[in-house]
Design an enzyme around this catalytic site. Structure first.
Site, PDB file in Angstrom:
ATOM      1  N   HIS A 192       4.791  -4.755  -1.067  1.00 60.10           N
ATOM      2  CA  HIS A 192       5.253  -3.434  -1.512  1.00 60.10           C
ATOM      3  C   HIS A 192       6.710  -3.228  -1.104  1.00 60.10           C
ATOM      4  CE1 HIS A 192       4.311  -2.863   2.727  1.00 60.10           C
ATOM      5  NE2 HIS A 192       5.136  -1.837   2.726  1.00 60.10           N
ATOM      6  N   ASP A 194       9.098   0.070   0.512  1.00 61.95           N
ATOM      7  CA  ASP A 194       8.877   1.372   1.151  1.00 61.95           C
ATOM      8  C   ASP A 194       9.591   2.448   0.328  1.00 61.95           C
ATOM      9  OD1 ASP A 194       7.467   0.071   3.136  1.00 61.95           O
ATOM     10  OD2 ASP A 194       9.116   0.079   4.579  1.00 61.95           O
ATOM     11  N   HIS A 249       8.109  -6.556   0.802  1.00 63.51           N
ATOM     12  CA  HIS A 249       7.595  -7.215   2.003  1.00 63.51           C
ATOM     13  C   HIS A 249       6.082  -7.096   2.074  1.00 63.51           C
ATOM     14  CE1 HIS A 249       8.561  -3.008   2.970  1.00 63.51           C
ATOM     15  NE2 HIS A 249       7.626  -3.052   3.907  1.00 63.51           N
ATOM     16  N   ARG A 259      -1.589  -8.517  15.834  1.00 65.55           N
ATOM     17  CA  ARG A 259      -0.228  -8.018  15.635  1.00 65.55           C
ATOM     18  C   ARG A 259      -0.249  -6.505  15.739  1.00 65.55           C
ATOM     19  NH1 ARG A 259       4.775  -8.957  12.954  1.00 65.55           N
ATOM     20  NH2 ARG A 259       5.436  -7.162  11.729  1.00 65.55           N
TER      21      ARG A 259
END
Ligand SMILES: C=C1C[C@]23C[C@@]1(O)CC[C@H]2[C@@]12CC[C@H](O)[C@@](C)(C(=O)O1)[C@H]2[C@@H]3C(=O)O
Ligand SMILES: O=C(O)CCC(=O)C(=O)O
Ligand SMILES: [Fe+2]
Length: 320
Positions: A192, A194, A249, A259
């Site tokens: 996507h 942002d 990203h 993570r």
């Protein structure tokens, strides 16, 4: 330094910008033009604010799922697991989405955190205000670098009391081994861009983040818990008439380590008109985008799937 070539784009590595150096202004502009993505050091945010929030986040995500779910489902704020947005996207991730302007979400935390909710709120607020300050400094250097008359042309939108900014904590548990080889391809957070102006990401030392500079080609970004990764959002791409790139990203899963990332998404007030800045276009005809308010963009973005090209709808069709 690792160097590799991806189809037509030569990627020399993530631009590393030392904010204490005088040359950082031109480096910031170049990184936004070339990749829409870079990392910063000497950012002035003391480690204490980062590690304090990280340990609160670890505590939160370690709670039993039944506890965490009491702060969800996200509306869009609150705790969510696997489901991202409302339009069918899923990922190997759990998260907490918070509005940085109102404290109204916090009543959800009081039920499970009790008195600790207040401490959590303070730690998030302190972190967000420092990261926002850094984001504004970067936006001011960018405005300067672009020779925009108003140095605070971009940053004033984040500083506005009505700024519609969001804070997100993402936790990607290690991907279970029973998925075998196929787990390598499991998506943590789908591809996507942002929607906002600027995103400031800090993660622990677990890999997973990838960026795409040419369609279908993914570059893995080595994690660095001492730096902040910055990416240009759709709104900044529009305000610079496409000169800065809103980078695509995603996050892929890791089979052995979890993570944890924390991201501040700096957005404008809902009523703000988003359009290319007059000084960056020769005339109205030069503008690549139709003007829209952040409210209009957000409304349309939140109806879209993660991977959709959300700006397509606002692009001017080139006259043939
Ligand atoms: C699928 C979606 C999740 C998202 C809203 C959307 O409909 C499309 C944009 C997504 C995104 C990506 C960046 C941020 O993580 C986010 C909070 C945002 O502002 O836009 C998410 C939205 C979300 O998770 O609700
Ligand atoms: O969690 C990450 O590292 C990135 C997630 C992301 O891109 C997002 O939440 O918009
Ligand atoms: Fe993102």
């Amino acid at each position: 330094m690792e160097q590799f070539s991806i189809s037509k784009t030569f990627f020399p590595g993530v631009p590393l910008i030392d904010l204490s150096k005088p040359e950082s202004k031109s480096q910031l502009v170049k990184a936004c033009e070339d990749f829409g993505f870079f990392k910063v050091i000497n950012h002035g945010i003391p480690t204490q604010f980062i590690t304090e929030l990280e340990s609160e986040a670890v505590k939160f995500f370690s709670l039993p799922i039944s506890h965490k779910e009491k702060t969800g489902p996200p509306d869009p704020f609150g705790y969510g697991s696997k489901k991202i947005g409302n339009n069918g996207d899923v990922g190997w991730v759990e998260y907490l989405l918070l509005n940085t302007n109102t404290q109204s979400d916090y009543h959800k935390f009081a039920s499970i955190f009790g008195e600790a909710a207040e401490k959590f709120r303070c730690i998030v607020n302190e972190y967000v205000s420092r990261v926002k300050k850094m984001a504004c400094e970067i936006l001011e250097m960018l405005a300067d670098g672009l020779k925009i008359q108003e140095r605070n042309g971009f940053s004033k939108l984040l500083m506005d009391e009505e700024s519609d900014s969001v804070f997100r904590l993402n936790h990607y548990p290690p991907c279970p081994t029973e998925f075998g080889e196929s787990s390598k391809n499991l998506i943590g957070f789908g591809e996507h861009t942002d929607p906002q102006i600027i995103s400031v990401l800090r993660s622990n030392n677990t890999s997973g983040l990838q960026i795409s500079l040419t369609e279908g080609n993914w570059i893995s970004i080595p994690p660095d818990s001492n730096s902040f990764f910055i990416n240009v959002g759709d709104s900044l791409q529009v305000m610079t008439n496409g000169r800065f790139k809103s980078v695509r990203h995603r996050v892929v899963t890791n089979s052995s380590k979890s993570r944890l990332s924390m991201i501040y998404f700096g957005g404008p007030p809902l009523s703000e008109k988003i359009a290319p800045l007059p000084s960056l276009i020769k005339g109205e005809d030069d503008s690549l985008y139709k003007e829209f308010t952040w409210f209009e963009y957000k409304k349309s973005a939140f109806k879209s799937r993660l991977a959709d090209n959300r700006l397509g709808f606002f692009e001017k069709i080139a006259a043939s």
